[in-house]
Motif scaffolding. Structure first.
Motif, PDB file in Angstrom:
ATOM      1  N   UNK A  23      21.073  -0.263   3.120  1.00 13.31           N
ATOM      2  CA  UNK A  23      19.826  -0.978   3.403  1.00 13.31           C
ATOM      3  C   UNK A  23      18.596  -0.270   2.862  1.00 13.31           C
ATOM      4  N   UNK A  24      18.795   0.845   2.191  1.00 12.04           N
ATOM      5  CA  UNK A  24      17.678   1.626   1.658  1.00 12.04           C
ATOM      6  C   UNK A  24      17.586   1.396   0.154  1.00 12.04           C
ATOM      7  N   UNK A  25      16.422   0.998  -0.293  1.00 13.59           N
ATOM      8  CA  UNK A  25      16.224   0.738  -1.713  1.00 13.59           C
ATOM      9  C   UNK A  25      15.621   1.953  -2.406  1.00 13.59           C
ATOM     10  N   UNK A  26      16.421   2.589  -3.242  1.00 13.19           N
ATOM     11  CA  UNK A  26      15.925   3.723  -4.003  1.00 13.19           C
ATOM     12  C   UNK A  26      15.448   4.853  -3.122  1.00 13.19           C
ATOM     13  N   UNK A  27      14.321   5.448  -3.474  1.00 13.52           N
ATOM     14  CA  UNK A  27      13.811   6.612  -2.758  1.00 13.52           C
ATOM     15  C   UNK A  27      12.750   6.250  -1.731  1.00 13.52           C
TER      16      UNK A  27
END
Length: 234
Positions: free
Chosen positions: A58-62
């Protein structure tokens, strides 16, 4: 109370579910995300690994978000193991103790993802899963663009008496949801309802809510002793 929000993305690890969905993590997937330092990987229990894997989807990139962790029992089985160690007359590992507290997974998560945003850890008791949503919505109304909610629990060891209380589930479950007030995703509405219900505590409600996400039903009500809430898919 009535609150609208957008469910931007969700993912889950649920061994007790037979449904096929791309958002359900494969049961055999125990590879910890690459961002987790090797020193931390060795400290992760199976439940913590599942939390990290599910959250990572559920985390997009940094980009980092405020996070709400919610669990009724945390890693209570780990606490029982330590008590048994003491009973057997052995020394207790300080590291094992520090990683058994209720906010241990959240602490490791903040280190691994270098997340300096606001992180809240909830032990909701009879209130079930609703407090996590209320806390996350509060963060959104205070200005956060998106908030990550992580709900998790594992079965309680047989040592602890659980009957006749509806506070345990036979299978572990981890669910991550990224929500926002605006944007792309599935519109939801959360309402407080006056209906008196008895849907069990957090581990039981977590399973019911995941089934709701996978099903076509437009709404789900959950609660205990007059504290009831309804989630509507809009």
């Amino acid at each position: 109370m009535m609150s609208d929000f957008i469910l931007c993305q969700w993912s889950a690890w649920a061994p007790g579910f037979s449904a096929r969905d791309d958002r359900l993590m494969e049961l055999g997937n125990s590879v910890v995300p690459e961002c987790v330092p090797k020193m931390l990987r060795r400290r992760l229990t199976p439940l913590a690994k599942a939390v990290f894997n599910v959250a990572d989807l559920c985390i997009n990139g940094e980009k980092t978000f405020p996070v709400v962790f919610s669990s009724a029992h945390g890693e209570i089985c780990k606490s029982l193991t330590m008590l048994q160690t003491i009973q057997a007359g052995h020394e207790l590992s300080p590291t094992a103790f520090s990683l058994s507290v209720h906010n241990a997974i959240a602490g490791l998560f903040s280190i691994a993802y270098r997340n300096t945003q606001e992180i809240t850890v909830i032990a909701p008791g009879q209130e079930g899963i609703a407090p996590a949503f209320i806390e996350a919505l509060g963060m959104l109304y205070e200005g956060a663009d998106e908030v990550l909610i992580i709900l998790y629990d594992e079965p309680i060891a047989d040592f602890y008496p659980i009957a006749p209380f509806n506070l345990n589930s036979p299978d572990p479950c981890v669910l991550a949801l990224r929500i926002a007030l605006v944007g792309d995703g599935l519109p939801f509405q959360l309402d407080r309802c006056t209906q008196s219900r008895d849907d069990g505590e957090h581990p039981v409600q977590l399973q019911l809510f995941l089934r709701f996400l996978l099903a076509k039903e437009p709404s789900l009500s959950l609660g205990n002793q007059g504290h009831s809430w309804t989630w509507h898919k809009k």
